[in-house]
Motif scaffolding. Structure first.
Motif, PDB file in Angstrom:
ATOM      1  N   TRP A  75       7.464  24.272  40.652  1.00 12.49           N
ATOM      2  CA  TRP A  75       6.021  24.545  40.505  1.00 12.49           C
ATOM      3  C   TRP A  75       5.761  25.447  39.301  1.00 12.49           C
ATOM      4  CZ3 TRP A  75       3.617  29.395  41.011  1.00 12.49           C
ATOM      5  CH2 TRP A  75       2.213  29.367  40.985  1.00 12.49           C
ATOM      6  N   ASN A  94       3.804  24.279  35.851  1.00 13.89           N
ATOM      7  CA  ASN A  94       2.626  25.009  35.400  1.00 13.89           C
ATOM      8  C   ASN A  94       2.810  25.524  33.988  1.00 13.89           C
ATOM      9  OD1 ASN A  94       0.281  25.591  37.449  1.00 13.89           O
ATOM     10  ND2 ASN A  94       2.139  25.536  38.672  1.00 13.89           N
ATOM     11  N   GLU A 115      -8.048  26.312  35.747  1.00  9.78           N
ATOM     12  CA  GLU A 115      -8.225  24.894  35.428  1.00  9.78           C
ATOM     13  C   GLU A 115      -8.052  24.648  33.942  1.00  9.78           C
ATOM     14  OE1 GLU A 115     -12.034  23.817  36.900  1.00  9.78           O
ATOM     15  OE2 GLU A 115     -11.471  23.993  39.017  1.00  9.78           O
ATOM     16  N   THR A 120      -2.046  25.258  38.755  1.00 10.98           N
ATOM     17  CA  THR A 120      -2.400  24.784  40.091  1.00 10.98           C
ATOM     18  C   THR A 120      -2.000  25.822  41.145  1.00 10.98           C
ATOM     19  OG1 THR A 120      -0.275  23.646  40.296  1.00 10.98           O
ATOM     20  CG2 THR A 120      -2.130  22.380  39.408  1.00 10.98           C
TER      21      THR A 120
END
Length: 218
Positions: free
Chosen positions: A174, A178, A203, A208
């Motif tokens: 993750w 990102n 955003e 996320t």
């Protein structure tokens, strides 16, 4: 863009040698090499170049705490202030820059240290050991700084088995994903974005939310 090509391989090779605690010369050389790369990234970006020109500083003496407190809920400034309060940290507690003689490169590392807590805020990561390691993985992939690489690689030895499994299987992927979407976080003039909604900035950067079921892990 994620690191790739000969430059990434060279950095990885130097990083491997830097993992030897007796090779402080390798740590110093790698650190300065990465400092130059980060500075070049900033110079090529309009917002980053503006930061290099003005040398803003994030500290207790420069932050207008009253103004940050008065900002709307969910704004970057308000969420950053809340992060500092909840986690009982201060932007003034970072170690001074070492191994760098160039004034501009010194500022780049100073800036990196100053925005570390803002990165925690952007990623939604508190300051326990697991979350700190996740942030270090993001920073290691983005900056290549030896202090980030060492923390990312050796920090997990302090984790319990369940947290280690979550880190390897979900949180590191993750963080890397990102980072691969996000631009260099040093190119954000945070002081001019305090009023921006945090979700809007996330955003914009392609950040996320972390996996929901991971939030209960320490």
């Amino acid at each position: 863009m994620c690191p790739s090509g000969p430059g990434a391989l060279l950095a990885a090779g130097w990083a491997g040698m830097a993992l030897n605690p007796y090779r402080q010369d390798m740590v110093a050389v790698l650190g300065e090499t990465m400092d130059i790369a980060l500075r070049d990234q900033m110079k090529k970006d309009p917002e980053g170049a503006h930061i290099l020109q003005e040398h803003p500083c994030i500290s207790r003496s420069t932050l207008d705490l009253g103004k940050l407190q008065s900002l709307p809920e969910g704004s970057l400034g308000r969420e950053y202030l809340q992060f500092l309060d909840v986690n009982r940290v201060s932007p003034d507690t970072r170690a001074p820059t070492r191994f760098v003689d160039d004034e501009e490169l010194t500022y780049v590392i100073q800036r990196y240290c100053e925005v570390h807590d803002l990165l925690h805020t952007l990623l939604g990561m508190p300051t326990n050991i697991l979350r700190e390691i996740v942030v270090k993985w993001f920073e290691a992939v983005q900056t290549g700084l030896p202090m980030c690489i060492l923390s990312a690689l050796f920090g997990p030895i302090h984790l319990r088995a369940q947290s280690l499994q979550a880190l390897v299987s979900e949180l590191i992927p993750w963080a890397v994903q990102n980072r691969c979407r996000a631009p260099c976080v040093l190119n954000l003039y945070y002081e001019q974005r305090w009023e921006q909604p945090l979700m809007s900035l996330q955003e914009q950067l392609g950040i996320t939310p972390p996996p929901l079921h991971i939030r209960g892990l320490a």
